[in-house]
Design a protein around this motif. Sequence first.
Motif, short mmCIF file in Angstrom:
data_model
loop_
_atom_site.label_atom_id
_atom_site.label_comp_id
_atom_site.label_asym_id
_atom_site.label_seq_id
_atom_site.Cartn_x
_atom_site.Cartn_y
_atom_site.Cartn_z
N GLN A 25 0.82 -1.21 0.00
CA GLN A 25 0.00 0.00 0.00
C GLN A 25 0.86 1.26 0.00
N HIS A 93 2.07 17.55 9.00
CA HIS A 93 2.34 16.95 10.31
C HIS A 93 3.68 17.44 10.85
N THR A 104 -0.19 15.14 4.78
CA THR A 104 -1.25 14.30 4.24
C THR A 104 -1.66 14.87 2.90
N PRO A 116 -7.31 9.47 2.38
CA PRO A 116 -6.09 10.28 2.48
C PRO A 116 -4.83 9.46 2.19
N LEU A 118 -0.59 9.42 3.25
CA LEU A 118 0.47 9.96 4.12
C LEU A 118 1.74 10.08 3.28
N VAL A 138 2.17 6.60 1.48
CA VAL A 138 1.50 5.44 2.08
C VAL A 138 -0.01 5.63 1.95
N PHE A 139 -0.67 4.64 1.38
CA PHE A 139 -2.11 4.71 1.10
C PHE A 139 -2.90 3.89 2.12
N LEU A 140 -4.21 4.16 2.20
CA LEU A 140 -5.07 3.43 3.14
C LEU A 140 -5.15 1.95 2.78
N ARG B 100 -16.53 10.81 10.52
CA ARG B 100 -15.13 10.45 10.23
C ARG B 100 -14.11 11.41 10.84
N VAL B 102 -9.85 11.88 10.40
CA VAL B 102 -8.58 11.46 9.79
C VAL B 102 -7.48 12.29 10.43
N THR B 104 -3.07 12.39 11.95
CA THR B 104 -1.74 11.77 12.02
C THR B 104 -1.40 11.59 13.49
N LEU B 118 -0.76 7.26 10.06
CA LEU B 118 -2.01 7.83 9.55
C LEU B 118 -3.17 7.06 10.19
N VAL B 120 -7.40 6.64 10.54
CA VAL B 120 -8.75 6.97 10.04
C VAL B 120 -9.77 6.28 10.95
N ARG B 136 -8.46 2.53 11.41
CA ARG B 136 -7.41 1.97 10.55
C ARG B 136 -6.14 2.77 10.78
N VAL B 138 -2.32 3.23 9.70
CA VAL B 138 -1.38 2.89 8.62
C VAL B 138 0.00 3.43 8.98
#
Lengths: 196, 196
Positions: A25, A93, A104, A116, A118, A138-140, B100, B102, B104, B118, B120, B136, B138
């Motif tokens: 990911q 961040h 982000t 989102p 990172l 870095v993806f969800l 939701r 989101v 860091t 990250l 969520v 989640r 990440v």
Amino acid sequence: MVSLRKKVEMERKNVTKMIAKPGQQEVLFIREFNAPREEVFRAWTTPSLYSRWAGPRHLKSCLKTFSPRTGGSYRILHLGADGINFITRGVYHEVTPPERIVATFENESDPDKGHPVLEVFNFDAISARLTRVTARLVFLTSTDRDGMLNAGIEQGMLESHERLEELLANSHVEDYLINVIDRDKRRQIHPRIVNP
Amino acid sequence: MVSLRKKVEMERKNVTKMIAKPGQQEVLFIREFNAPREEVFRAWTTPSLYSRWAGPRHLKSCLKTFSPRTGGSYRILHLGADGINFITRGVYHEVTPPERIVATFENESDPDKGHPVLEVFNFDAISARLTRVTARLVFLTSTDRDGMLNAGIEQGMLESHERLEELLANSHVEDYLINVIDRDKRRQIHPRIVNP
């Protein structure tokens, strides 16, 4: 007179290396630039410079918000002559000059919210005039990552890097940078830009 | 008189489910709470409530900064009777009530900088009085993820969830919430808390 070493560095052909392993990911982009680390970092955090190189060539970047400091944020309108028009945004961040930016990223125009990314950018001084930038995105999920790959992120990143290299290769780049920063401090050119 | 349906929901025993696949760079925590979604979300975004449940039981959370809104940030001092003392911090990429968050996350006290996470949090209304929270997390690498697992994140999350459930189970919780929010609005109890 240009020294041999400087000449070699100026003529060095840099390439953007992308690493995206199947099922993962994340995506890594690694690129070297023929410029001091401070100068590369400045191009990443100065609004009048950033808007000149960030993004593919066919899109114009309008910085609606641009505050690259720890706790700051950004919001960028991308305009294309072909009618393409979308907004990306995110928060910072960490911004630690001249070594690291953690932010982000999200495509605000995507109707599917809550995806989102990172992003960590590390700036390493290989020598006094050679800087390596490692971007880790870095993806969800790996699906989100593959979606971005299919949308042409590699080409967009490559064009951004080439545009940045052209900007940095300007023989008067340091003078230019100083003038631009001074001018930005004296007056706000774009009323909606938030200076760092 | 308490209805049968409400009685069943109140007596429902919730558990925290953790999903952390080998070699991956993420962890999922899924937990249901016997309360309306708005109430659960409020407990996540109201300083005087958040500090009462977030974190393991042996640590006291002091909110140095707590501004849960899109573009806001937080910084929390964790104090233990046994001398444990560290700071966590981050920025809010998105806060959309009541669905939701989101953000860091980073352990500011860790000497090894540049390892953000990250996070969520999705809040789903299963029924009028049952809410599922899916978190989640990440990480930059699977090594970072495994480090957090070894540091006992599962136990910390479980204790947080139990504490939140206790807070929400208070029969006067809604009155309490309203009173606390009103009081917070009238005066700043802790001068360093930034209210949302």
